[in-house]
Design an enzyme around this catalytic site. Structure first.
Site, PDB file in Angstrom:
ATOM      1  CE  LYS A 159      -4.269  -1.135   2.228  1.00 18.99           C
ATOM      2  NZ  LYS A 159      -5.075  -0.934   3.453  1.00 18.99           N
ATOM      3  CD  GLU A 289      -8.684   4.542   4.211  1.00 20.21           C
ATOM      4  OE1 GLU A 289      -7.661   4.059   3.678  1.00 20.21           O
ATOM      5  OE2 GLU A 289      -9.487   5.271   3.602  1.00 20.21           O
ATOM      6  NE  ARG A 293     -13.354  11.444   2.540  1.00 24.90           N
ATOM      7  CZ  ARG A 293     -14.005  10.307   2.352  1.00 24.90           C
ATOM      8  NH1 ARG A 293     -15.302  10.245   2.562  1.00 24.90           N
ATOM      9  NH2 ARG A 293     -13.367   9.214   1.998  1.00 24.90           N
ATOM     10  CB  VAL A 296     -20.588   8.550  -0.400  1.00 25.92           C
ATOM     11  CG1 VAL A 296     -21.770   8.289  -1.326  1.00 25.92           C
ATOM     12  CG2 VAL A 296     -19.457   9.232  -1.155  1.00 25.92           C
TER      13      VAL A 296
END
Lengths: 461, 80
Positions: A159, A289, A293, A296
């Protein structure tokens, strides 16, 4: 203090969502838009709209100087970044504050800390949150990477430290693949994210994606329970639920408490999501993670808790303490969200912009449709394909699924292909009804179940 | 000598190179064969390859890199 005005630094359905929340709180709204977005719904709904640049996102919605200039010109008190675009850009948050305005979200430092996957993993470990077995931080050489796999075994994910949202990830199955892919991944990460840093994580096969919604006011942190987002295609969520109904209640408590502990350890301020992988068999969960924010899929949480997360973001940004205590937050019923994209599920999910010729939106108890659409709207080709989200609530999951099937039958969008047929087929599927799915379920199901009849069985029903 | 027009099948953003910081597929004056890629169109964050569709001695681009294009817009001309 009181927020009197806000600049909406986003577009599409989330811009509409933010404007509605602002209006409910009596806050004046100023919408930014690119040259391709003059006709979008958020521009029509906002009290004022300011063009900030050409269609290309990097020249408009990702252009920090242009957004800040618009905020100053409109003389707003605050900036709401929505999701995507500049929402997780710490430098943007700093620039908003430097301009004397309020950024509706965490501090630039918190965004940078939690946005760096390696640093976030260290924060999680320190807060006692279980993490996926892997490298302790960044790895600088192939030798180091090979040593890590002796502990974790294969397959492992390479990653990018600066990646996220499913980007910058490669899966390797043996040492030979690791040798080939490691340098490529590093070069790609450098090119894509400006940071070639990599880390390794063991692949948890047959895991669910479960995430916890949190709210913090800088002092106190509460959780609004979890969402189940395992139905993904190419690492993009397609269908989300709340709660994760097969989660044992003792695991749910530990999971949600761990998200609060993590957020509390950094004095988190705003709405955020802590993402986990959950293994049904071992009942273990692992931190992946933090998203700093609004997400969706936030409406499914709103439907089961009754909390308006976007309104809460405004209140926190204005300096108010959290309006809810943990003891006041309870789960009622079940909610499912279907992402309606302008893509043709029968033709490899090929996206197709175009004009909306007809729009029939289902209405009724427990039904919500968050959208950017109106009849006659021409969808521009320059941005993502999300048209709207159908969110349905029911007393329990089976009632929710029944109501969802009805709502999907009533939802009509003509003019562009959409993913509605996919959702109709999913809502009618026996395996979905039992909840027996994991993060790799959907891609296989698309090949075996959906491709067989292109979802026609559900169309007839 | 006749001119053949290569049109964009889709609306979107036109790219002359397969990735940032690599040379373009073709530059003005290059010869092309029918199956040669001449650019990419980005539509809603997915990329579609555009092929010449015709063989010719010289290609000339009418759209710059990263410029928006309409469906049916002429991207380039090929002299046959």
């Amino acid at each position: 203090m009181k927020l009197r005005s806000v600049l909406v630094a986003n577009r599409g359905e989330i811009a509409v969502r933010i404007i509605r929340a602002a209006k409910a709180l009596g806050i004046r709204t100023v919408q930014v838009y690119s040259a391709a977005d003059a006709d979008m719904l958020a521009v029509k709904l906002a009290d004022e709209a300011i063009e900030i640049g050409p269609p290309a996102p990097k020249k408009s919605y990702l252009n920090i100087e242009a957004v800040i200039a618009a905020a100053k010109r409109a003389d707003v008190d605050a900036v709401h970044p929505g999701y995507g675009f500049l929402s997780e850009n710490g430098d943007f948050a700093d620039a908003v504050v430097a301009a004397g305005l309020i950024f509706i979200g965490p501090s630039g430092d918190a965004i940078r800390l939690l946005g760096d996957k390696v640093a976030a993993r260290a924060v999680a470990e320190k807060a006692g949150v279980p993490t996926v077995p892997g490298s302790d931080g960044r790895i600088s050489s192939l030798t180091e990477a090979l040593a890590v796999t002796e502990r974790t075994g294969f397959p492992v994910m390479i990653k990018a430290a600066a990646g996220g949202g499913g980007r910058g990830i490669r899966i390797v199955n043996d040492p030979a693949e690791l040798e080939t892919q490691f340098p490529q991944a590093s070069a790609e990460a450098l090119a894509s994210f400006g940071d070639g840093g990599l880390y390794l994580e063991k692949v948890i096969t047959r895991a669910r994606h479960v995430e916890v919604q949190i709210l913090g006011d800088g002092t106190d942190v509460v959780h609004c329970y979890e969402r189940e987002c395992s139905l993904q295609r190419r690492r993009q969520k397609v269908w989300e639920e709340a709660p994760s109904f097969l989660l044992p209640s003792d695991v749910r408590k530990k999971l949600c408490d761990s998200a609060v502990a993590l957020a509390r350890s950094v004095g988190y301020r705003g709405a955020g999501t802590v993402e986990y992988l959950y293994d049904d068999e071992t009942r273990e969960f692992y931190f992946i993670e933090v998203n700093t924010r609004i997400q969706v899929e936030h409406p499914v949480t709103e439907m089961i808790t009754g909390i308006d997360l976007v309104e809460e973001m405004f209140r926190i940004a204005a300096g108010a303490p959290l309006s809810v205590r943990q003891a006041d937050i309870a789960v009622k019923g079940h909610a499912i969200e279907c992402r309606i994209n302008a893509e043709d599920p029968r033709r490899g999910f090929m996206p197709a912009p175009g004009k909306i010729e007809r729009l029939d939106v289902p209405e009724g108890e427990g039904i919500r449709f968050d959208t950017m659409l109106y009849e006659g709207y021409v969808i521009p080709p320059f941005y993502d394909s999300l048209l709207g989200k159908l969110i349905v609530w029911g007393e329990d999951r089976s009632a929710c699924l029944a109501r969802l099937s009805q709502a999907l039958a009533e939802l009509k969008i003509e003019g562009v292909p959409t993913t509605i047929p996919l959702h109709r087929a999913l809502a009618a599927d026996a395996q979905i009804a039992t909840g027996a799915f994991h993060t790799r379920f959907l891609e296989t199901w698309l090949e075996t179940e959906f491709a067989a009849d292109g979802g026609r069985a559900a169309e007839v029903a | 000598m006749s001119k053949h027009e290569i049109r964009s099948p889709l609306p979107g953003t036109f790219y002359r190179s397969p990735a940032p910081d690599v040379p373009p597929f073709k530059t003005d004056g290059d010869a092309v064969s029918s199956s040669d890629a001449i650019g990419l169109i980005e539509v809603m964050k997915t990329f579609q390859e555009i092929q010449a569709g015709v063989a010719g001695g010289s290609i000339r681009f009418l759209v710059d890199n990263e410029e928006p294009v309409m469906a049916g817009q002429v991207i380039a001309e090929v002299e046959q």
